[in-house]
Design an enzyme around this catalytic site. Structure first.
Site, PDB file in Angstrom:
ATOM      1  N   GLU A  39     -19.340   7.512   1.772  1.00  0.00           N
ATOM      2  CA  GLU A  39     -18.310   7.845   0.792  1.00  0.00           C
ATOM      3  C   GLU A  39     -16.938   7.854   1.446  1.00  0.00           C
ATOM      4  O   GLU A  39     -15.984   7.269   0.941  1.00  0.00           O
ATOM      5  CB  GLU A  39     -18.615   9.211   0.180  1.00  0.00           C
ATOM      6  CG  GLU A  39     -17.674   9.646  -0.926  1.00  0.00           C
ATOM      7  CD  GLU A  39     -18.143  10.916  -1.595  1.00  0.00           C
ATOM      8  OE1 GLU A  39     -18.414  10.896  -2.818  1.00  0.00           O
ATOM      9  OE2 GLU A  39     -18.252  11.952  -0.905  1.00  0.00           O
ATOM     10  N   GLU A  44     -13.170  15.374 -10.066  1.00  0.00           N
ATOM     11  CA  GLU A  44     -13.784  16.550 -10.666  1.00  0.00           C
ATOM     12  C   GLU A  44     -12.980  17.810 -10.342  1.00  0.00           C
ATOM     13  O   GLU A  44     -13.517  18.854  -9.993  1.00  0.00           O
ATOM     14  CB  GLU A  44     -15.252  16.628 -10.244  1.00  0.00           C
ATOM     15  CG  GLU A  44     -15.925  15.307 -10.614  1.00  0.00           C
ATOM     16  CD  GLU A  44     -17.393  15.205 -10.307  1.00  0.00           C
ATOM     17  OE1 GLU A  44     -17.814  15.730  -9.267  1.00  0.00           O
ATOM     18  OE2 GLU A  44     -18.107  14.580 -11.111  1.00  0.00           O
ATOM     19  N   ASP A  59     -10.571  15.311 -13.465  1.00  0.00           N
ATOM     20  CA  ASP A  59     -10.172  13.963 -13.057  1.00  0.00           C
ATOM     21  C   ASP A  59     -11.325  13.240 -12.364  1.00  0.00           C
ATOM     22  O   ASP A  59     -12.467  13.710 -12.357  1.00  0.00           O
ATOM     23  CB  ASP A  59      -8.923  14.021 -12.173  1.00  0.00           C
ATOM     24  CG  ASP A  59      -9.148  14.740 -10.842  1.00  0.00           C
ATOM     25  OD1 ASP A  59     -10.298  15.094 -10.517  1.00  0.00           O
ATOM     26  OD2 ASP A  59      -8.155  14.929 -10.097  1.00  0.00           O
TER      27      ASP A  59
END
Length: 384
Positions: free
Chosen positions: A331, A174, A171
């Site tokens: 992130e 990962e 996905d």
């Protein structure tokens, strides 16, 4: 009208972050056109993903930097043209009734010169190829560009997706190669609809097949990807994922004003949104399962498309509050960890969280533009 509307000081801050986001992305863009995922993070350094890059290019395109986005699309086109033989071999094997191994499939990330990585990775992911098709067509339409410039790469991506769209793969995060993920199917749908409905590509030999696969994806997700009125993480699951709003905007698997879209936005907000920052999924242990900048922007983008500008602005403001001392966006942030006990394991393995993450900056540009805070400033600075 945005309510409560930003005052001059806040507007200046939001626009300054858009300017900085553009500067970060273009500063680190490789000379060959690739957008690195993150220039310093140990596991990302030296690699470019089609997924990250396609959204980053959309932010840059919206910002008005046609040249930078064009160089990225040139790079992807070149990478895919060099994979023509590999895709033809995979399709031939499929036609013979063979099932190619995951290792034989196209990778999800590339070195800046377009090669496979030298270290092991969770590589078989199809979403990025659909995302790139959507991104390049959207960029060309926005700026009146001729898609012939990227046509060979488009052909390769479409042939690959038409052949392998329904195969389980990793996905967006990962993980879970054994499942068919709704966000992956949504990305493929978005890309194939973009090329299949583009007037300049209607004569392509794959045009009808692309639209048929898009219709098949809609049928499959309708049959197996909805629980309690909302989209789910993978077919047969009941969980939600922070990537699911992308199936609405920008990939059009569901219309923004559909009840399914409203229920999906509500389910993601209920399970994953905390004060404007959005988690990936409830079982996420990566760096403790923090809140992701890009997912907050994605949900905000969807809220804006549904007419909830106040809700969208809440996410934009939350993102702007997450910058570090350099003005960079990471992130994820650790303010609200779902599984705090797992954070130190990842810090020990890979070091601090990736920052800057170009995808985070690209998504900020998208949401800021959706709310009207970016492109005029950039164009004025170019004319000055």
């Amino acid at each position: 009208m945005i309510s409560p509307a930003p005052d001059l000081q806040e507007l200046t801050r939001l626009r300054a972050l858009a300017e900085h986001s553009h500067a970060v992305i273009t500063q680190y863009q490789d000379a060959g056109g690739a957008y690195p995922a993150s220039p310093t993070f140990s596991a990302y350094k030296g690699y470019a993903w089609l997924r990250d890059g396609s959204f980053t290019a959309e932010g840059i395109s919206r910002y008005g930097d046609v040249a930078s986005a064009g160089r990225f699309h040139d790079w992807v086109d070149g990478v895919l043209r060099r994979r023509r033989g590999q895709v033809d071999d995979l399709r031939a094997a499929l036609a013979r009734g063979e099932v190619p191994s995951n290792e034989a499939m196209l990778p999800t990330r590339f070195t800046f010169d377009g090669e496979d990585g030298s270290d092991p990775w969770w590589d078989f992911q199809t979403d990025g190829y659909g995302m790139w098709l959507w991104s390049v067509v959207t960029h060309a339409a926005r700026h009146g560009l001729d898609l012939a410039r990227w046509r060979e790469g488009i052909d390769v991506a479409v042939d690959y997706l038409v052949a392998f769209w329904d195969r389980p793969c990793y996905d967006w995060w990962e993980e879970h190669v054994e499942h068919r993920h709704v966000s992956t199917l949504g990305a493929i749908h978005g890309g194939l609809v973009a090329v299949g409905t583009c007037s300049s590509l209607r004569s392509a030999p794959w045009s009808a097949a692309a639209l048929k696969v898009a219709a098949d994806i809609r049928s499959l997700v309708t049959a197996e990807g909805i629980v309690d009125g909302h989209l789910v993480k993978w077919l047969g699951s009941s969980a939600v994922d922070g990537s699911l709003p992308a199936c609405i905007v920008p990939f059009g698997l569901v219309s923004p004003d559909d009840s399914l879209a409203a229920m999906t936005r509500a389910a993601v907000a209920k399970d994953l949104d905390f004060d404007g920052g959005v988690h990936r999924f409830t079982a996420d242990v990566f760096y403790g399962g923090g809140q992701w900048i890009l997912l907050s922007a994605l949900l905000g983008w969807n809220l804006a498309a549904a007419g909830d500008t106040a809700g969208a602005l809440k996410h934009l403001r939350w993102i702007a509050d997450q910058v570090d001392e350099h003005g960079d966006l990471p992130e994820q942030v650790p303010h609200h960890l779902l599984h705090p006990g797992s954070r130190n394991e990842w810090v020990a393995r890979w070091g601090p969280v990736a920052s800057p993450l170009l995808w985070s900056h690209g998504m900020y540009l998208i949401l800021a533009d959706e709310l009207g805070f970016t492109i005029a400033d950039y164009l004025e600075s170019k004319d000055a």
